[in-house]
Design a protein around this motif. Sequence first.
Motif, PDB file in Angstrom:
ATOM      1  N   LEU A  47      29.095  23.468  66.176  1.00 33.68           N
ATOM      2  CA  LEU A  47      29.041  22.313  65.278  1.00 33.68           C
ATOM      3  C   LEU A  47      29.011  22.767  63.822  1.00 33.68           C
ATOM      4  O   LEU A  47      29.765  22.253  62.994  1.00 33.68           O
ATOM      5  CB  LEU A  47      27.820  21.448  65.594  1.00 33.68           C
ATOM      6  N   ALA A  48      28.173  23.734  63.517  1.00 30.97           N
ATOM      7  CA  ALA A  48      28.056  24.219  62.139  1.00 30.97           C
ATOM      8  C   ALA A  48      29.390  24.775  61.637  1.00 30.97           C
ATOM      9  O   ALA A  48      29.803  24.501  60.505  1.00 30.97           O
ATOM     10  CB  ALA A  48      26.964  25.283  62.044  1.00 30.97           C
ATOM     11  N   GLY A  49      30.067  25.540  62.485  1.00 30.28           N
ATOM     12  CA  GLY A  49      31.358  26.096  62.095  1.00 30.28           C
ATOM     13  C   GLY A  49      32.395  25.026  61.815  1.00 30.28           C
ATOM     14  O   GLY A  49      33.150  25.114  60.834  1.00 30.28           O
ATOM     15  N   LEU A  50      32.429  24.016  62.659  1.00 28.76           N
ATOM     16  CA  LEU A  50      33.395  22.930  62.461  1.00 28.76           C
ATOM     17  C   LEU A  50      33.061  22.115  61.210  1.00 28.76           C
ATOM     18  O   LEU A  50      33.955  21.710  60.464  1.00 28.76           O
ATOM     19  CB  LEU A  50      33.451  22.029  63.693  1.00 28.76           C
ATOM     20  N   LEU A  51      31.773  21.893  60.982  1.00 28.39           N
ATOM     21  CA  LEU A  51      31.379  21.182  59.767  1.00 28.39           C
ATOM     22  C   LEU A  51      31.758  21.977  58.525  1.00 28.39           C
ATOM     23  O   LEU A  51      32.208  21.414  57.522  1.00 28.39           O
ATOM     24  CB  LEU A  51      29.868  20.924  59.776  1.00 28.39           C
ATOM     25  N   ALA A  52      31.585  23.281  58.595  1.00 26.94           N
ATOM     26  CA  ALA A  52      31.862  24.144  57.439  1.00 26.94           C
ATOM     27  C   ALA A  52      33.338  24.153  57.054  1.00 26.94           C
ATOM     28  O   ALA A  52      33.672  24.385  55.894  1.00 26.94           O
ATOM     29  CB  ALA A  52      31.382  25.570  57.721  1.00 26.94           C
ATOM     30  N   THR A  53      34.211  23.861  58.008  1.00 26.30           N
ATOM     31  CA  THR A  53      35.637  23.831  57.667  1.00 26.30           C
ATOM     32  C   THR A  53      35.969  22.656  56.766  1.00 26.30           C
ATOM     33  O   THR A  53      36.936  22.711  56.019  1.00 26.30           O
ATOM     34  CB  THR A  53      36.531  23.737  58.926  1.00 26.30           C
ATOM     35  N   GLY A  54      35.187  21.589  56.864  1.00 27.45           N
ATOM     36  CA  GLY A  54      35.456  20.386  56.081  1.00 27.45           C
ATOM     37  C   GLY A  54      36.688  19.632  56.541  1.00 27.45           C
ATOM     38  O   GLY A  54      37.139  18.702  55.870  1.00 27.45           O
ATOM     39  N   SER A  55      37.229  19.999  57.688  1.00 28.47           N
ATOM     40  CA  SER A  55      38.472  19.399  58.175  1.00 28.47           C
ATOM     41  C   SER A  55      38.271  18.216  59.112  1.00 28.47           C
ATOM     42  O   SER A  55      39.239  17.554  59.471  1.00 28.47           O
ATOM     43  CB  SER A  55      39.294  20.458  58.923  1.00 28.47           C
ATOM     44  N   THR A  91      18.927  13.630  66.785  1.00 25.37           N
ATOM     45  CA  THR A  91      18.136  14.101  65.643  1.00 25.37           C
ATOM     46  C   THR A  91      18.408  15.570  65.365  1.00 25.37           C
ATOM     47  O   THR A  91      18.576  15.984  64.204  1.00 25.37           O
ATOM     48  CB  THR A  91      16.638  13.866  65.891  1.00 25.37           C
ATOM     49  N   ARG A  92      18.483  16.374  66.424  1.00 26.29           N
ATOM     50  CA  ARG A  92      18.752  17.805  66.245  1.00 26.29           C
ATOM     51  C   ARG A  92      20.118  18.023  65.605  1.00 26.29           C
ATOM     52  O   ARG A  92      20.262  18.784  64.656  1.00 26.29           O
ATOM     53  CB  ARG A  92      18.683  18.520  67.591  1.00 26.29           C
ATOM     54  N   TYR A  93      21.154  17.339  66.091  1.00 27.17           N
ATOM     55  CA  TYR A  93      22.492  17.528  65.532  1.00 27.17           C
ATOM     56  C   TYR A  93      22.597  16.965  64.117  1.00 27.17           C
ATOM     57  O   TYR A  93      23.319  17.516  63.281  1.00 27.17           O
ATOM     58  CB  TYR A  93      23.560  16.924  66.444  1.00 27.17           C
ATOM     59  N   LEU A  94      21.890  15.890  63.839  1.00 28.18           N
ATOM     60  CA  LEU A  94      21.859  15.383  62.464  1.00 28.18           C
ATOM     61  C   LEU A  94      21.207  16.396  61.526  1.00 28.18           C
ATOM     62  O   LEU A  94      21.667  16.584  60.391  1.00 28.18           O
ATOM     63  CB  LEU A  94      21.121  14.036  62.388  1.00 28.18           C
ATOM     64  N   ALA A  95      20.167  17.065  62.013  1.00 20.18           N
ATOM     65  CA  ALA A  95      19.515  18.081  61.202  1.00 20.18           C
ATOM     66  C   ALA A  95      20.447  19.264  60.938  1.00 20.18           C
ATOM     67  O   ALA A  95      20.525  19.773  59.811  1.00 20.18           O
ATOM     68  CB  ALA A  95      18.226  18.557  61.880  1.00 20.18           C
ATOM     69  N   VAL A  96      21.162  19.687  61.962  1.00 23.47           N
ATOM     70  CA  VAL A  96      22.138  20.774  61.785  1.00 23.47           C
ATOM     71  C   VAL A  96      23.215  20.359  60.782  1.00 23.47           C
ATOM     72  O   VAL A  96      23.540  21.103  59.846  1.00 23.47           O
ATOM     73  CB  VAL A  96      22.798  21.174  63.142  1.00 23.47           C
ATOM     74  N   ALA A  97      23.742  19.139  60.950  1.00 19.73           N
ATOM     75  CA  ALA A  97      24.791  18.650  60.043  1.00 19.73           C
ATOM     76  C   ALA A  97      24.255  18.557  58.611  1.00 19.73           C
ATOM     77  O   ALA A  97      24.932  18.961  57.659  1.00 19.73           O
ATOM     78  CB  ALA A  97      25.318  17.301  60.513  1.00 19.73           C
ATOM     79  N   GLY A  98      23.048  18.034  58.480  1.00 21.93           N
ATOM     80  CA  GLY A  98      22.453  17.921  57.143  1.00 21.93           C
ATOM     81  C   GLY A  98      22.290  19.278  56.469  1.00 21.93           C
ATOM     82  O   GLY A  98      22.596  19.438  55.288  1.00 21.93           O
ATOM     83  N   ALA A  99      21.847  20.258  57.238  1.00 21.64           N
ATOM     84  CA  ALA A  99      21.650  21.595  56.683  1.00 21.64           C
ATOM     85  C   ALA A  99      22.975  22.215  56.264  1.00 21.64           C
ATOM     86  O   ALA A  99      23.108  22.770  55.167  1.00 21.64           O
ATOM     87  CB  ALA A  99      20.954  22.492  57.703  1.00 21.64           C
ATOM     88  N   VAL A 100      23.983  22.107  57.109  1.00 22.53           N
ATOM     89  CA  VAL A 100      25.293  22.703  56.806  1.00 22.53           C
ATOM     90  C   VAL A 100      25.926  21.999  55.613  1.00 22.53           C
ATOM     91  O   VAL A 100      26.431  22.653  54.693  1.00 22.53           O
ATOM     92  CB  VAL A 100      26.218  22.653  58.028  1.00 22.53           C
TER      93      VAL A 100
END
Length: 145
Positions: free
Chosen positions: A29-37, A132-141
């Motif tokens: 998830l973090a990697g995909l979010l980091a792409t911004g795509s 909640t966990r995935y929202l936290a990961v997304a928020g951090a990234v």
Amino acid sequence: MDAFAVYGGLFAAAFAAATILPAQSEGVLAGLLATGSFSPAMLVLVASTGNILGSTVNWALGRGIERFRDRPWFPVPPAALDRATRWYRRYGRWSLLLSWVPIVGDPLTVVAGVLREPLWSFVAIVAVAKVTRYLAVAGAVLSLM
């Protein structure tokens, strides 16, 4: 990259991570979010859905597999299942809020099935924990970008 393949891969990683299989989905998830795509909301939705469904598989396994717990092929180590059972008996269904925690979470979801937690409350509580966990990961990234 094909969006269907990306979302399908994320779903598969999140599903596997929630089962008793050794897998991890936060990095995907973090990697995909980091792409911004890709849409962050869609990524969180797909990961959450896969993870909740994977935990539901554990619950279903718990409903019928506990009688095999002493067999060598049983997927959850007896010590982990006993620890999760103690937590579950002590804190009840609310212990499922820890279903996202590595090592502890998967056995808790199996125990919920063994101890006959109703599916509706299981899914509701696990959904709160996983989303909640995935929202936290997304928020951090996303805050680092």
